[in-house]
Design a protein around this motif. Structure first.
Motif, PDB file in Angstrom:
ATOM      1  N   PHE A 194       0.846  -1.202   0.000  1.00  0.00           N
ATOM      2  CA  PHE A 194       0.000   0.000   0.000  1.00  0.00           C
ATOM      3  C   PHE A 194       0.878   1.246   0.000  1.00  0.00           C
ATOM      4  O   PHE A 194       0.886   2.018   0.962  1.00  0.00           O
ATOM      5  CB  PHE A 194      -0.928  -0.013   1.219  1.00  0.00           C
ATOM      6  CG  PHE A 194      -1.572  -1.355   1.456  1.00  0.00           C
ATOM      7  CD1 PHE A 194      -2.494  -1.866   0.567  1.00  0.00           C
ATOM      8  CD2 PHE A 194      -1.232  -2.122   2.560  1.00  0.00           C
ATOM      9  CE1 PHE A 194      -3.069  -3.116   0.773  1.00  0.00           C
ATOM     10  CE2 PHE A 194      -1.807  -3.368   2.785  1.00  0.00           C
ATOM     11  CZ  PHE A 194      -2.727  -3.871   1.883  1.00  0.00           C
ATOM     12  N   PRO A 195       1.645   1.467  -1.074  1.00  0.00           N
ATOM     13  CA  PRO A 195       2.583   2.589  -1.089  1.00  0.00           C
ATOM     14  C   PRO A 195       1.875   3.946  -1.051  1.00  0.00           C
ATOM     15  O   PRO A 195       0.788   4.106  -1.593  1.00  0.00           O
ATOM     16  CB  PRO A 195       3.344   2.407  -2.397  1.00  0.00           C
ATOM     17  CG  PRO A 195       2.429   1.605  -3.266  1.00  0.00           C
ATOM     18  CD  PRO A 195       1.622   0.742  -2.334  1.00  0.00           C
ATOM     19  N   VAL A 196       2.519   4.873  -0.390  1.00  0.00           N
ATOM     20  CA  VAL A 196       2.041   6.248  -0.335  1.00  0.00           C
ATOM     21  C   VAL A 196       2.707   6.979  -1.492  1.00  0.00           C
ATOM     22  O   VAL A 196       3.935   6.879  -1.655  1.00  0.00           O
ATOM     23  CB  VAL A 196       2.419   6.896   1.013  1.00  0.00           C
ATOM     24  CG1 VAL A 196       2.035   8.354   1.039  1.00  0.00           C
ATOM     25  CG2 VAL A 196       1.780   6.132   2.157  1.00  0.00           C
ATOM     26  N   PRO A 197       1.933   7.702  -2.317  1.00  0.00           N
ATOM     27  CA  PRO A 197       2.550   8.411  -3.441  1.00  0.00           C
ATOM     28  C   PRO A 197       3.645   9.358  -2.951  1.00  0.00           C
ATOM     29  O   PRO A 197       3.520   9.997  -1.917  1.00  0.00           O
ATOM     30  CB  PRO A 197       1.392   9.187  -4.063  1.00  0.00           C
ATOM     31  CG  PRO A 197       0.164   8.461  -3.623  1.00  0.00           C
ATOM     32  CD  PRO A 197       0.492   7.896  -2.266  1.00  0.00           C
ATOM     33  N   GLY A 198       4.718   9.390  -3.691  1.00  0.00           N
ATOM     34  CA  GLY A 198       5.839  10.256  -3.348  1.00  0.00           C
ATOM     35  C   GLY A 198       6.606  10.600  -4.602  1.00  0.00           C
ATOM     36  O   GLY A 198       6.139  10.368  -5.714  1.00  0.00           O
ATOM     37  N   PRO A 199       7.793  11.134  -4.423  1.00  0.00           N
ATOM     38  CA  PRO A 199       8.592  11.493  -5.600  1.00  0.00           C
ATOM     39  C   PRO A 199       8.924  10.259  -6.435  1.00  0.00           C
ATOM     40  O   PRO A 199       9.089   9.162  -5.903  1.00  0.00           O
ATOM     41  CB  PRO A 199       9.876  12.088  -5.009  1.00  0.00           C
ATOM     42  CG  PRO A 199       9.741  12.061  -3.538  1.00  0.00           C
ATOM     43  CD  PRO A 199       8.460  11.412  -3.176  1.00  0.00           C
ATOM     44  N   GLN A 200       9.018  10.446  -7.730  1.00  0.00           N
ATOM     45  CA  GLN A 200       9.341   9.349  -8.633  1.00  0.00           C
ATOM     46  C   GLN A 200      10.777   8.901  -8.387  1.00  0.00           C
ATOM     47  O   GLN A 200      11.660   9.725  -8.164  1.00  0.00           O
ATOM     48  CB  GLN A 200       9.167   9.791 -10.075  1.00  0.00           C
ATOM     49  CG  GLN A 200       9.262   8.662 -11.054  1.00  0.00           C
ATOM     50  CD  GLN A 200       8.851   9.079 -12.450  1.00  0.00           C
ATOM     51  OE1 GLN A 200       8.554  10.231 -12.703  1.00  0.00           O
ATOM     52  NE2 GLN A 200       8.848   8.134 -13.364  1.00  0.00           N
ATOM     53  N   GLN A 201      10.995   7.578  -8.403  1.00  0.00           N
ATOM     54  CA  GLN A 201      12.318   7.014  -8.175  1.00  0.00           C
ATOM     55  C   GLN A 201      13.000   6.715  -9.500  1.00  0.00           C
ATOM     56  O   GLN A 201      12.352   6.314 -10.460  1.00  0.00           O
ATOM     57  CB  GLN A 201      12.218   5.701  -7.400  1.00  0.00           C
ATOM     58  CG  GLN A 201      11.745   5.836  -5.997  1.00  0.00           C
ATOM     59  CD  GLN A 201      11.671   4.472  -5.328  1.00  0.00           C
ATOM     60  OE1 GLN A 201      11.183   3.519  -5.924  1.00  0.00           O
ATOM     61  NE2 GLN A 201      12.162   4.390  -4.101  1.00  0.00           N
ATOM     62  N   ALA A 202      14.309   6.903  -9.526  1.00  0.00           N
ATOM     63  CA  ALA A 202      15.097   6.480 -10.678  1.00  0.00           C
ATOM     64  C   ALA A 202      15.525   5.039 -10.434  1.00  0.00           C
ATOM     65  O   ALA A 202      16.076   4.719  -9.385  1.00  0.00           O
ATOM     66  CB  ALA A 202      16.316   7.374 -10.838  1.00  0.00           C
TER      67      ALA A 202
END
Length: 139
Positions: A77-85
């Motif tokens: 259930f991930p919380v939206p956050g900055p996009q990962q490289a």
């Protein structure tokens, strides 16, 4: 990179109480396919009150429960956050599909080892996929 673990607060009558994790039954079916066209392996993990139940087929239920306690919320259930490289690093052809309930919440997640981000998710929950004694879960 280690997946983050977020905890959902529960409603409480006192604002001085610390947030508590969501609690409920865990009943998961884990289907691991070692390579395209290979025979899948199916593992079962069930628990009540954080303790592994009976009739489980995950090789190390205690390690699987520990991995879920540490990373399950953040991965399922991930919380939206900055996009990962994510690095384009292929770690293996294995695919795992996890379905069922985790702490009473519905789960339907796919895990692969096709890049650094996917491999980090896989490694975090490796005991669900058959890894024992700190293994990667690769079959």
């Amino acid at each position: 990179m280690t997946p983050s673990n977020s905890v959902s607060p529960t409603n409480s009558s006192s604002s001085s109480e610390a947030p508590q994790p969501t609690v409920g039954p865990t009943e998961l079916s884990i289907t691991v396919t070692p390579s395209p066209g290979a025979q899948p392996q199916v593992f079962i993990l069930a628990s009540a009150n954080g303790e592994p139940g009976d009739g489980l087929s995950v090789p190390d239920p205690a390690a699987a429960m520990a991995a879920l306690d540490r990373y399950g919320e953040g991965i399922f259930f991930p919380v939206p956050g900055p996009q990962q490289a994510c690095l384009d690093v292929f770690s293996g052809p294995e695919v795992a599909v996890v379905t069922g309930t985790f702490k009473g919440r519905s789960v339907n997640a796919t895990f692969k080892r096709t890049d650094s981000c996917q491999t980090a998710r896989w490694q975090a929950l490796a005991p669900l996929f058959g890894a024992v004694a700190g293994g990667t879960g690769a079959i």
